[in-house]
Design a protein around this motif. Sequence first.
Motif, short mmCIF file in Angstrom:
data_model
loop_
_atom_site.label_atom_id
_atom_site.label_comp_id
_atom_site.label_asym_id
_atom_site.label_seq_id
_atom_site.Cartn_x
_atom_site.Cartn_y
_atom_site.Cartn_z
N PRO A 22 0.83 -1.21 0.00
CA PRO A 22 0.00 0.00 0.00
C PRO A 22 0.86 1.26 0.00
CG PRO A 22 0.08 -0.92 2.20
CD PRO A 22 0.84 -1.88 1.31
N TYR A 23 0.30 2.33 -0.54
CA TYR A 23 1.01 3.61 -0.66
C TYR A 23 0.51 4.60 0.39
CZ TYR A 23 2.06 1.98 -5.45
OH TYR A 23 2.48 1.28 -6.54
N GLY A 24 1.46 5.40 0.91
CA GLY A 24 1.10 6.48 1.81
C GLY A 24 2.04 7.64 1.61
N ARG A 42 4.40 0.67 2.35
CA ARG A 42 4.56 -0.13 3.57
C ARG A 42 4.97 -1.55 3.21
NH1 ARG A 42 0.80 -0.69 8.98
NH2 ARG A 42 1.97 -2.45 9.82
N VAL A 47 8.62 1.30 6.31
CA VAL A 47 8.13 2.17 5.24
C VAL A 47 9.29 2.39 4.27
CG1 VAL A 47 7.15 4.42 4.67
CG2 VAL A 47 6.57 3.32 6.84
N CYS A 226 -9.24 2.38 0.93
CA CYS A 226 -8.80 2.70 2.29
C CYS A 226 -9.98 2.49 3.25
CB CYS A 226 -8.30 4.15 2.36
SG CYS A 226 -9.54 5.39 1.93
N TRP A 259 -2.98 4.36 4.57
CA TRP A 259 -2.46 3.49 3.51
C TRP A 259 -3.53 3.22 2.47
CZ3 TRP A 259 2.45 3.56 3.57
CH2 TRP A 259 3.15 3.61 4.78
#
Length: 408
Positions: A22-24, A42, A47, A226, A259
């Motif tokens: 997942p992207y954050g 993640r 990270v 999300c 995320w």
Amino acid sequence: MTTPRSWLAPANDSPFGVHNLPYGVFTVTAGDRPGRRRIGVRVGDLVLDAGAAARAVGEPSALLDADSLNPLLAAGRPAWTEVRAALTRWLTEESHRDALTPLLLPLDEVELHLPFEVADYVDFYASEHHATNLGRILRPGSEPLTPNWKHLPIGYHGRSGTVVVSGTPVVRPHGQRKAPADAAPSYGPTRRLDIEAEVGFVVGAPSALGTPVTLDGFREHVFGVCLVNDWSARDIQGWEYVPLGPFLGKSFATSVSPWIVPLDALEHARITPPARDVEPLPYLDDRAGEPWGLDLAMEIRLNGHTVSRPPFASMYWTAAQQLAHMTANGASLRTGDLFASGTVSGPEPDTRGALIELTWNGENPLKLPDGSTRAFLENDDEVTITATAPGPDGAVVGFGEVTGRIVP
Ligand SMILES: O=C(O)/C=C/C(=O)CC(=O)CC(=O)O
Ligand SMILES: [Ca+2]
Ligand SMILES: [Mg+2]
């Protein structure tokens, strides 16, 4: 296809292995690095600084070297596939281990931010169980489901500027309240502050004004998923909502998890949605195409105690139908549009996604293991929503959490 293994061994048994990614967006809180916002991916409990990783392996990427996910969201499906394949390669090919190891940061050394600029925010009402319960509670004596409910996914436009990242304190809103027994409305802090456990869908690729997005456009336009808590002030809502729907009772804060799980990570979670007892109009008829029911197991914790386990698999309308419906009039999509599923409530009392249902409008307060009871939220209460989904080869896809504490 078997899932590739990462050289980062602990990640392989984690809900955040290379099957998820997942992207954050994060800033570093420890050490002497500058506090610039960067895109993070993640991996296990770490990270990956994605922009720096791209440079370190000699494949610099403007989509990853950014301070928000917006450029990546806007780039569209082929770019999403390419970037995900690159990240998978970097994290699985032993040759990249030395270059990337210093770019993996412990979660407790970063702060996570709202990962994209929220454009428009729409909230649906897609759980038959939730809609039936709310109808019984709010409109006793009428049919619980309105006559349109099984013909179209009902929704409303919310306030995108008040979408906040998990962990942001939620200030108890003030507003006009008038209980049925009150002679006149009064203005003050809500006495019936509630939660709504939902799943959010993040739009990446925009669409043209005047051109509806069909059911099979879902994959092309939706980047990822999300968790959402649509905080709701039931007394404000109950007094204001006729005839135009929710307004200030739901627009003071909507929390999202940090995320964004790529749609590609959810292939193994896809299921056929529940049977519909009313035949949908052709633009909503998903029986011939790809099913977009999703088997997410959600959990709601109040002050650390699990109070409900809503099953997303039970949702009547899918996100693909919601996307088709919200563009059926030609309304355009913008990068960063967020649409939420609506409260996720299952058929059993301990699977309901809001306190108004769990306590039946406050009549049966929840008894918490610490001896206290709750009809609605008190100041200092903390609500956390988590979810997992099935991944490949028995793996679990984690969503992390969306959490918020009530402050006066
Ligand atoms: O039935 C009503 O009048 C109100 C319903 C809700 O408050 C639910 C809502 O925001 C949509 C949802 O989350 O399902
Ligand atoms: Ca809602
Ligand atoms: Mg809200």
